[in-house]
Design a protein around this motif. Sequence first.
Motif, PDB file in Angstrom:
ATOM      1  N   ARG A  49       0.803  -1.222   0.000  1.00  0.00           N
ATOM      2  CA  ARG A  49       0.000   0.000   0.000  1.00  0.00           C
ATOM      3  C   ARG A  49       0.831   1.264   0.000  1.00  0.00           C
ATOM      4  NH1 ARG A  49      -2.861  -2.934   3.709  1.00  0.00           N
ATOM      5  NH2 ARG A  49      -1.980  -1.790   5.440  1.00  0.00           N
ATOM      6  N   LEU A  50       1.929   1.283   0.743  1.00  0.00           N
ATOM      7  CA  LEU A  50       2.651   2.532   0.959  1.00  0.00           C
ATOM      8  C   LEU A  50       3.898   2.694   0.097  1.00  0.00           C
ATOM      9  CD1 LEU A  50       2.340   2.623   4.839  1.00  0.00           C
ATOM     10  CD2 LEU A  50       0.938   3.825   3.170  1.00  0.00           C
ATOM     11  N   ILE A  51       4.396   1.615  -0.484  1.00  0.00           N
ATOM     12  CA  ILE A  51       5.619   1.726  -1.289  1.00  0.00           C
ATOM     13  C   ILE A  51       5.370   1.325  -2.740  1.00  0.00           C
ATOM     14  CG2 ILE A  51       7.957   0.823  -1.620  1.00  0.00           C
ATOM     15  CD1 ILE A  51       8.258   0.677   1.364  1.00  0.00           C
ATOM     16  N   LEU A  52       4.801   0.152  -2.955  1.00  0.00           N
ATOM     17  CA  LEU A  52       4.708  -0.378  -4.313  1.00  0.00           C
ATOM     18  C   LEU A  52       3.545   0.171  -5.119  1.00  0.00           C
ATOM     19  CD1 LEU A  52       5.641  -4.095  -3.663  1.00  0.00           C
ATOM     20  CD2 LEU A  52       7.109  -2.223  -4.394  1.00  0.00           C
ATOM     21  N   SER A  53       2.430   0.492  -4.479  1.00  0.00           N
ATOM     22  CA  SER A  53       1.282   0.991  -5.242  1.00  0.00           C
ATOM     23  C   SER A  53       1.442   2.481  -5.496  1.00  0.00           C
ATOM     24  CB  SER A  53      -0.017   0.714  -4.502  1.00  0.00           C
ATOM     25  OG  SER A  53      -0.077   1.511  -3.341  1.00  0.00           O
ATOM     26  N   PRO A  54       0.971   2.957  -6.664  1.00  0.00           N
ATOM     27  CA  PRO A  54       1.072   4.384  -6.952  1.00  0.00           C
ATOM     28  C   PRO A  54       0.162   5.164  -6.011  1.00  0.00           C
ATOM     29  CG  PRO A  54      -0.174   3.290  -8.664  1.00  0.00           C
ATOM     30  CD  PRO A  54       0.360   2.227  -7.749  1.00  0.00           C
ATOM     31  N   PRO A  55       0.560   6.383  -5.641  1.00  0.00           N
ATOM     32  CA  PRO A  55      -0.247   7.172  -4.717  1.00  0.00           C
ATOM     33  C   PRO A  55      -1.575   7.552  -5.347  1.00  0.00           C
ATOM     34  CG  PRO A  55       1.569   8.474  -5.565  1.00  0.00           C
ATOM     35  CD  PRO A  55       1.766   7.071  -6.053  1.00  0.00           C
ATOM     36  N   GLY A  56      -2.607   7.625  -4.509  1.00  0.00           N
ATOM     37  CA  GLY A  56      -3.943   7.973  -4.983  1.00  0.00           C
ATOM     38  C   GLY A  56      -4.104   9.475  -5.093  1.00  0.00           C
TER      39      GLY A  56
END
Length: 132
Positions: free
Chosen positions: A71-78
């Motif tokens: 959630r905090l590193i690999l996924s792009p920010p929302g």
Amino acid sequence: MAKSLSARIAERIARKKPAGNVRNRAAFLALRGEVQQAIDDGWPVKTIWETLHDEEKVAFSYQAFRGYVNRLILSPPGKGEAASTPAVAVQSRQVAPSLAPPSANNPAEWKPEKPTATGFTFNRTPKKEDLL
């Protein structure tokens, strides 16, 4: 005189310990830079968690750690979040002109190809030679 509701709520919050997930997230956020660097260096997430767990820097499970990483590193920010890591450019899926069939330019000429592999077809009336 009795205290106001706001004063009682403030006292209650001050006495209450933060929930485990809040502490865990705070611990992960404190180590996020190191975790990001280790991932960039090619280390597996499991090895990173094991090292931090052995050093007693994280006290939560591997599944929770993996969730924070995703959630905090690999996924792009929302929307509305600051971009702490560069977002991966998403390429559109387009067929290269050299790989497109000749009829791709004119959809009226396009005909679907018949499948070359035959699959299983069920016949409810068995053949006598197939029976034992």
